[in-house]
Design a protein around this motif. Structure first.
Motif, PDB file in Angstrom:
ATOM      1  N   ASP A 175       1.050  -1.243  -0.336  1.00  0.00           N
ATOM      2  CA  ASP A 175       0.109  -0.386   0.650  1.00  0.00           C
ATOM      3  C   ASP A 175       0.839   1.444  -0.150  1.00  0.00           C
ATOM      4  O   ASP A 175       1.859   1.218   1.024  1.00  0.00           O
ATOM      5  CB  ASP A 175      -0.633   0.029   1.092  1.00  0.00           C
ATOM      6  N   GLU A 176       0.874   2.186  -0.839  1.00  0.00           N
ATOM      7  CA  GLU A 176       1.590   3.551  -1.516  1.00  0.00           C
ATOM      8  C   GLU A 176       1.737   3.978  -0.424  1.00  0.00           C
ATOM      9  O   GLU A 176       1.716   4.861  -0.587  1.00  0.00           O
ATOM     10  CB  GLU A 176       1.948   3.649  -2.927  1.00  0.00           C
ATOM     11  N   ALA A 177       0.330   3.999   0.112  1.00  0.00           N
ATOM     12  CA  ALA A 177      -0.738   5.166   0.966  1.00  0.00           C
ATOM     13  C   ALA A 177      -0.222   4.383   2.956  1.00  0.00           C
ATOM     14  O   ALA A 177      -0.547   5.379   3.167  1.00  0.00           O
ATOM     15  CB  ALA A 177      -2.111   5.431   0.576  1.00  0.00           C
ATOM     16  N   GLY A 178       0.537   4.127   2.569  1.00  0.00           N
ATOM     17  CA  GLY A 178       1.088   3.278   4.176  1.00  0.00           C
ATOM     18  C   GLY A 178       0.321   2.548   4.426  1.00  0.00           C
ATOM     19  O   GLY A 178      -1.005   2.483   4.962  1.00  0.00           O
ATOM     20  N   GLY A 179       0.865   1.782   5.280  1.00  0.00           N
ATOM     21  CA  GLY A 179       0.311   0.080   5.891  1.00  0.00           C
ATOM     22  C   GLY A 179       1.254   0.047   6.838  1.00  0.00           C
ATOM     23  O   GLY A 179       2.595   0.993   7.331  1.00  0.00           O
ATOM     24  N   VAL A 180       1.046  -1.009   7.652  1.00  0.00           N
ATOM     25  CA  VAL A 180       1.994  -1.758   9.086  1.00  0.00           C
ATOM     26  C   VAL A 180       3.619  -2.156   8.032  1.00  0.00           C
ATOM     27  O   VAL A 180       3.642  -2.673   6.576  1.00  0.00           O
ATOM     28  CB  VAL A 180       0.831  -3.124   9.680  1.00  0.00           C
ATOM     29  N   ASN A 181       4.088  -2.304   8.736  1.00  0.00           N
ATOM     30  CA  ASN A 181       5.324  -2.580   8.483  1.00  0.00           C
ATOM     31  C   ASN A 181       5.578  -4.494   7.806  1.00  0.00           C
ATOM     32  O   ASN A 181       4.792  -4.829   8.564  1.00  0.00           O
ATOM     33  CB  ASN A 181       5.960  -2.704   9.602  1.00  0.00           C
ATOM     34  N   GLY A 223       9.229  -0.124   3.706  1.00  0.00           N
ATOM     35  CA  GLY A 223      10.506   0.719   3.812  1.00  0.00           C
ATOM     36  C   GLY A 223      10.093   2.433   3.251  1.00  0.00           C
ATOM     37  O   GLY A 223       8.784   2.351   2.364  1.00  0.00           O
ATOM     38  N   PRO A 224      10.893   3.070   3.213  1.00  0.00           N
ATOM     39  CA  PRO A 224      11.077   4.389   3.358  1.00  0.00           C
ATOM     40  C   PRO A 224      11.146   4.677   1.946  1.00  0.00           C
ATOM     41  O   PRO A 224      10.580   6.550   1.015  1.00  0.00           O
ATOM     42  CB  PRO A 224      11.884   5.092   3.660  1.00  0.00           C
ATOM     43  N   ARG A 225      11.447   3.972   1.130  1.00  0.00           N
ATOM     44  CA  ARG A 225      11.418   5.033  -0.677  1.00  0.00           C
ATOM     45  C   ARG A 225      10.618   3.947  -1.662  1.00  0.00           C
ATOM     46  O   ARG A 225       9.630   3.340  -1.419  1.00  0.00           O
ATOM     47  CB  ARG A 225      13.097   3.760  -0.939  1.00  0.00           C
ATOM     48  N   ILE A 226      10.543   4.586  -2.773  1.00  0.00           N
ATOM     49  CA  ILE A 226       9.688   4.676  -2.937  1.00  0.00           C
ATOM     50  C   ILE A 226      10.101   3.199  -4.418  1.00  0.00           C
ATOM     51  O   ILE A 226      10.983   3.423  -5.205  1.00  0.00           O
ATOM     52  CB  ILE A 226       8.605   5.822  -4.198  1.00  0.00           C
ATOM     53  N   ASP A 230       8.427  -4.562  -9.716  1.00  0.00           N
ATOM     54  CA  ASP A 230       9.235  -5.183 -10.103  1.00  0.00           C
ATOM     55  C   ASP A 230       9.493  -5.525  -8.735  1.00  0.00           C
ATOM     56  O   ASP A 230      10.216  -6.886  -7.463  1.00  0.00           O
ATOM     57  CB  ASP A 230       9.782  -6.044 -10.959  1.00  0.00           C
ATOM     58  N   THR A 231      10.544  -4.725  -8.277  1.00  0.00           N
ATOM     59  CA  THR A 231      11.434  -4.087  -6.786  1.00  0.00           C
ATOM     60  C   THR A 231      10.187  -4.788  -5.339  1.00  0.00           C
ATOM     61  O   THR A 231      10.566  -4.953  -4.824  1.00  0.00           O
ATOM     62  CB  THR A 231      12.153  -3.222  -6.715  1.00  0.00           C
ATOM     63  N   ALA A 232       9.330  -3.911  -5.760  1.00  0.00           N
ATOM     64  CA  ALA A 232       8.385  -4.282  -4.453  1.00  0.00           C
ATOM     65  C   ALA A 232       8.029  -6.201  -4.407  1.00  0.00           C
ATOM     66  O   ALA A 232       8.524  -6.559  -3.103  1.00  0.00           O
ATOM     67  CB  ALA A 232       6.903  -3.241  -4.892  1.00  0.00           C
ATOM     68  N   ALA A 233       7.694  -6.491  -5.933  1.00  0.00           N
ATOM     69  CA  ALA A 233       8.101  -7.725  -5.547  1.00  0.00           C
ATOM     70  C   ALA A 233       8.403  -8.589  -5.195  1.00  0.00           C
ATOM     71  O   ALA A 233       7.741  -9.595  -4.058  1.00  0.00           O
ATOM     72  CB  ALA A 233       6.973  -7.978  -6.947  1.00  0.00           C
ATOM     73  N   ALA A 234       9.787  -8.522  -5.592  1.00  0.00           N
ATOM     74  CA  ALA A 234      10.965  -9.203  -4.627  1.00  0.00           C
ATOM     75  C   ALA A 234      11.093  -8.705  -3.228  1.00  0.00           C
ATOM     76  O   ALA A 234      11.342 -10.109  -2.374  1.00  0.00           O
ATOM     77  CB  ALA A 234      12.193  -9.062  -5.959  1.00  0.00           C
TER      78      ALA A 234
END
Length: 247
Positions: A175-181, A223-226, A230-234
Protein backbone atom coordinates in the motif's frame (compact mmCIF):
# COMPACT_ATOMS: atom_id res chain seq x y z
CA UNK A 1 43.86 -40.39 -0.32
CA UNK A 2 42.62 -38.31 -3.25
CA UNK A 3 39.22 -36.72 -2.77
CA UNK A 4 36.29 -38.46 -4.42
CA UNK A 5 34.93 -36.23 -7.20
CA UNK A 6 31.44 -34.89 -6.59
CA UNK A 7 28.69 -36.74 -8.42
CA UNK A 8 27.10 -35.38 -10.41
CA UNK A 9 29.66 -32.62 -11.05
CA UNK A 10 28.67 -29.07 -10.16
CA UNK A 11 28.85 -28.19 -13.83
CA UNK A 12 26.11 -30.69 -14.74
CA UNK A 13 23.34 -28.96 -16.73
CA UNK A 14 19.75 -29.09 -15.46
CA UNK A 15 16.74 -29.66 -17.67
CA UNK A 16 13.00 -29.57 -17.11
CA UNK A 17 11.02 -32.26 -18.95
CA UNK A 18 7.26 -32.32 -19.31
CA UNK A 19 6.80 -36.10 -19.21
CA UNK A 20 6.93 -38.05 -15.91
CA UNK A 21 10.39 -39.47 -15.21
CA UNK A 22 10.99 -43.09 -14.20
CA UNK A 23 14.13 -45.22 -13.71
CA UNK A 24 15.53 -46.78 -16.87
CA UNK A 25 13.51 -44.46 -19.08
CA UNK A 26 15.01 -43.35 -22.41
CA UNK A 27 14.22 -39.68 -23.03
CA UNK A 28 14.59 -38.12 -26.47
CA UNK A 29 15.55 -34.44 -26.24
CA UNK A 30 15.20 -32.21 -29.29
CA UNK A 31 14.56 -28.63 -30.45
CA UNK A 32 15.78 -25.81 -28.18
CA UNK A 33 16.67 -28.11 -25.29
CA UNK A 34 18.87 -30.24 -27.54
CA UNK A 35 20.55 -27.13 -28.92
CA UNK A 36 21.28 -25.96 -25.38
CA UNK A 37 22.84 -29.28 -24.35
CA UNK A 38 24.73 -29.99 -27.57
CA UNK A 39 25.80 -26.57 -28.85
CA UNK A 40 25.99 -24.56 -25.62
CA UNK A 41 26.93 -27.12 -22.95
CA UNK A 42 28.94 -29.32 -25.37
CA UNK A 43 27.38 -32.49 -24.01
CA UNK A 44 29.16 -35.70 -25.01
CA UNK A 45 28.11 -39.37 -24.78
CA UNK A 46 28.11 -40.63 -21.15
CA UNK A 47 27.89 -37.10 -19.75
CA UNK A 48 25.23 -36.58 -17.02
CA UNK A 49 22.24 -34.22 -17.05
CA UNK A 50 20.10 -33.34 -14.05
CA UNK A 51 16.43 -33.79 -14.87
CA UNK A 52 13.24 -32.71 -13.10
CA UNK A 53 9.58 -33.03 -14.05
CA UNK A 54 7.76 -30.96 -11.38
CA UNK A 55 6.35 -34.19 -9.92
CA UNK A 56 8.95 -36.73 -8.82
CA UNK A 57 11.99 -34.65 -7.86
CA UNK A 58 15.39 -34.69 -9.54
CA UNK A 59 17.05 -37.46 -11.52
CA UNK A 60 20.25 -38.18 -13.39
CA UNK A 61 20.09 -38.85 -17.11
CA UNK A 62 23.15 -40.12 -18.98
CA UNK A 63 23.67 -39.12 -22.61
CA UNK A 64 23.62 -42.30 -24.67
CA UNK A 65 23.23 -40.97 -28.21
CA UNK A 66 24.22 -37.44 -29.13
CA UNK A 67 23.39 -36.37 -32.66
CA UNK A 68 23.45 -32.98 -34.41
CA UNK A 69 19.91 -31.94 -33.52
CA UNK A 70 18.74 -34.34 -30.83
CA UNK A 71 19.99 -36.73 -28.17
CA UNK A 72 18.83 -39.58 -25.96
CA UNK A 73 19.20 -39.62 -22.18
CA UNK A 74 18.92 -42.75 -20.06
CA UNK A 75 17.47 -42.12 -16.59
CA UNK A 76 19.81 -43.90 -14.17
CA UNK A 77 19.44 -42.43 -10.68
CA UNK A 78 16.94 -40.62 -8.45
CA UNK A 79 18.70 -37.81 -6.59
CA UNK A 80 15.99 -36.06 -4.54
CA UNK A 81 12.25 -35.92 -4.01
CA UNK A 82 10.22 -32.91 -5.13
CA UNK A 83 10.88 -29.98 -2.81
CA UNK A 84 8.26 -28.76 -0.32
CA UNK A 85 6.97 -25.39 -1.51
CA UNK A 86 5.94 -22.55 0.83
CA UNK A 87 2.26 -21.70 0.35
CA UNK A 88 2.75 -18.21 -1.04
CA UNK A 89 1.09 -16.66 -4.09
CA UNK A 90 2.26 -13.57 -5.91
CA UNK A 91 -0.60 -11.53 -7.35
CA UNK A 92 0.89 -8.78 -9.48
CA UNK A 93 -0.32 -6.26 -12.00
CA UNK A 94 1.33 -6.81 -15.40
CA UNK A 95 4.19 -4.43 -16.16
CA UNK A 96 6.25 -3.75 -19.26
CA UNK A 97 7.99 -6.55 -21.14
CA UNK A 98 11.45 -7.12 -19.76
CA UNK A 99 10.44 -5.96 -16.29
CA UNK A 100 7.73 -8.61 -15.97
CA UNK A 101 10.13 -11.24 -17.32
CA UNK A 102 12.51 -10.30 -14.50
CA UNK A 103 9.66 -10.39 -11.97
CA UNK A 104 8.61 -13.90 -13.05
CA UNK A 105 12.19 -15.17 -12.87
CA UNK A 106 12.73 -13.78 -9.37
CA UNK A 107 9.38 -15.05 -8.10
CA UNK A 108 10.46 -18.53 -9.16
CA UNK A 109 13.95 -18.21 -7.70
CA UNK A 110 12.59 -16.92 -4.39
CA UNK A 111 10.25 -19.89 -3.96
CA UNK A 112 6.74 -18.66 -4.82
CA UNK A 113 4.13 -21.40 -5.34
CA UNK A 114 1.77 -19.56 -7.70
CA UNK A 115 1.81 -16.39 -9.79
CA UNK A 116 -1.48 -14.64 -10.59
CA UNK A 117 -1.41 -11.70 -13.07
CA UNK A 118 -3.97 -9.10 -11.96
CA UNK A 119 -5.32 -6.41 -14.28
CA UNK A 120 -5.89 -3.08 -12.54
CA UNK A 121 -7.11 0.29 -13.82
CA UNK A 122 -3.69 1.87 -14.05
CA UNK A 123 -1.92 -1.14 -15.54
CA UNK A 124 -0.06 -0.16 -18.71
CA UNK A 125 -0.21 -3.72 -20.07
CA UNK A 126 -3.52 -5.28 -21.08
CA UNK A 127 -2.35 -8.64 -22.43
CA UNK A 128 0.32 -11.18 -21.60
CA UNK A 129 2.22 -13.87 -23.46
CA UNK A 130 1.85 -16.67 -20.91
CA UNK A 131 3.96 -19.07 -22.99
CA UNK A 132 6.89 -16.66 -22.89
CA UNK A 133 6.49 -16.12 -19.16
CA UNK A 134 6.32 -19.87 -18.58
CA UNK A 135 9.55 -20.32 -20.53
CA UNK A 136 11.25 -17.70 -18.31
CA UNK A 137 9.94 -19.49 -15.23
CA UNK A 138 11.29 -22.86 -16.43
CA UNK A 139 14.68 -21.35 -17.22
CA UNK A 140 14.81 -19.79 -13.74
CA UNK A 141 13.93 -23.13 -12.11
CA UNK A 142 16.64 -24.88 -14.11
CA UNK A 143 19.22 -22.33 -13.01
CA UNK A 144 18.31 -22.04 -9.32
CA UNK A 145 17.87 -25.75 -8.56
CA UNK A 146 14.10 -25.86 -8.01
CA UNK A 147 12.36 -29.18 -8.53
CA UNK A 148 8.88 -27.64 -8.33
CA UNK A 149 7.63 -25.10 -10.84
CA UNK A 150 5.33 -22.30 -9.70
CA UNK A 151 1.95 -22.41 -11.40
CA UNK A 152 1.07 -19.48 -13.64
CA UNK A 153 -2.62 -18.59 -13.50
CA UNK A 154 -4.71 -16.99 -16.21
CA UNK A 155 -4.87 -13.20 -15.78
CA UNK A 156 -7.80 -11.93 -13.71
CA UNK A 157 -9.28 -8.48 -13.09
CA UNK A 158 -8.88 -7.12 -9.58
CA UNK A 159 -12.63 -7.13 -8.71
CA UNK A 160 -12.88 -10.81 -9.67
CA UNK A 161 -9.76 -11.64 -7.66
CA UNK A 162 -11.21 -10.02 -4.55
CA UNK A 163 -14.69 -11.51 -5.08
CA UNK A 164 -13.36 -15.07 -5.21
CA UNK A 165 -10.60 -14.69 -2.62
CA UNK A 166 -10.12 -17.83 -0.43
CA UNK A 167 -11.26 -17.25 3.13
CA UNK A 168 -8.23 -19.00 4.65
CA UNK A 169 -5.54 -17.04 2.74
CA UNK A 170 -4.08 -13.74 3.97
CA UNK A 171 -3.56 -11.02 1.37
CA UNK A 172 -0.62 -8.71 2.08
CA UNK A 173 -0.89 -5.79 -0.32
CA UNK A 174 1.81 -3.21 -0.88
CA UNK A 175 0.00 0.00 0.00
CA UNK A 176 1.81 3.09 -1.25
CA UNK A 177 -0.51 5.19 0.93
CA UNK A 178 1.00 3.57 4.00
CA UNK A 179 0.66 0.30 5.89
CA UNK A 180 2.05 -1.68 8.78
CA UNK A 181 5.65 -2.90 8.85
CA UNK A 182 5.76 -5.76 6.33
CA UNK A 183 8.13 -8.05 8.22
CA UNK A 184 6.26 -7.67 11.50
CA UNK A 185 2.88 -8.33 9.87
CA UNK A 186 4.15 -11.39 8.02
CA UNK A 187 5.94 -12.82 11.05
CA UNK A 188 2.75 -12.55 13.10
CA UNK A 189 0.75 -14.63 10.62
CA UNK A 190 1.09 -18.37 10.05
CA UNK A 191 -0.78 -19.93 7.18
CA UNK A 192 -1.47 -19.64 3.45
CA UNK A 193 -0.70 -16.18 2.15
CA UNK A 194 -0.45 -14.02 -0.95
CA UNK A 195 1.26 -10.76 -1.86
CA UNK A 196 -0.54 -8.22 -4.03
CA UNK A 197 1.54 -5.72 -5.99
CA UNK A 198 -0.04 -2.94 -8.03
CA UNK A 199 1.07 -1.41 -11.35
CA UNK A 200 3.63 1.35 -11.88
CA UNK A 201 0.97 3.99 -11.14
CA UNK A 202 -0.31 2.20 -8.05
CA UNK A 203 -3.90 1.32 -7.13
CA UNK A 204 -6.48 4.05 -7.51
CA UNK A 205 -8.58 5.13 -4.52
CA UNK A 206 -11.54 2.91 -5.38
CA UNK A 207 -9.32 -0.15 -5.84
CA UNK A 208 -7.52 0.51 -2.57
CA UNK A 209 -10.83 0.79 -0.74
CA UNK A 210 -12.03 -2.48 -2.26
CA UNK A 211 -8.84 -4.25 -1.20
CA UNK A 212 -9.04 -2.87 2.33
CA UNK A 213 -12.65 -4.05 2.58
CA UNK A 214 -11.49 -7.66 2.17
CA UNK A 215 -11.27 -9.17 5.69
CA UNK A 216 -8.08 -11.09 4.81
CA UNK A 217 -6.26 -8.01 3.46
CA UNK A 218 -3.38 -6.39 5.32
CA UNK A 219 -1.77 -3.23 3.95
CA UNK A 220 2.00 -3.34 4.29
CA UNK A 221 4.82 -0.82 3.93
CA UNK A 222 8.08 -1.80 2.24
CA UNK A 223 10.38 0.84 3.64
CA UNK A 224 10.96 4.58 3.20
CA UNK A 225 11.80 4.60 -0.52
CA UNK A 226 9.55 4.45 -3.57
CA UNK A 227 10.04 1.06 -5.22
CA UNK A 228 9.36 -0.03 -8.76
CA UNK A 229 6.62 -2.65 -9.00
CA UNK A 230 9.05 -5.49 -9.75
CA UNK A 231 11.40 -4.41 -6.95
CA UNK A 232 8.48 -4.25 -4.52
CA UNK A 233 7.45 -7.78 -5.47
CA UNK A 234 10.94 -9.20 -4.90
CA UNK A 235 11.28 -7.34 -1.60
CA UNK A 236 7.91 -8.49 -0.28
CA UNK A 237 8.52 -12.12 -1.28
CA UNK A 238 11.92 -12.04 0.41
CA UNK A 239 10.44 -10.69 3.63
CA UNK A 240 7.68 -13.32 3.67
CA UNK A 241 10.12 -16.16 3.03
CA UNK A 242 12.37 -14.92 5.83
CA UNK A 243 9.42 -14.66 8.23
CA UNK A 244 8.11 -18.10 7.23
CA UNK A 245 11.45 -19.77 7.82
CA UNK A 246 12.02 -20.85 4.22
CA UNK A 247 15.45 -19.18 4.40
Amino acid sequence: MPATPAWPPDSTPRLFVTEPISPGQMLRIDAAQAHYLIAVMRLKPNDPVRLFDNVSGEWIGIAREVRKRDLTLEVTEHLTEREPVPDLWLCAAPIKKGRIDWLIEKACELGVDRVVPVFTRRAVVDRLNLDRLTAHMIEAAEQCGRTALPSLAEPVKLPALLRDWPSERALFFADEAGGVNALEAMAAYKGPAAILIGPEGGFDDEERAAIKALPQAVGIALGPRILRADTAAAAAISLWMAAAGDW
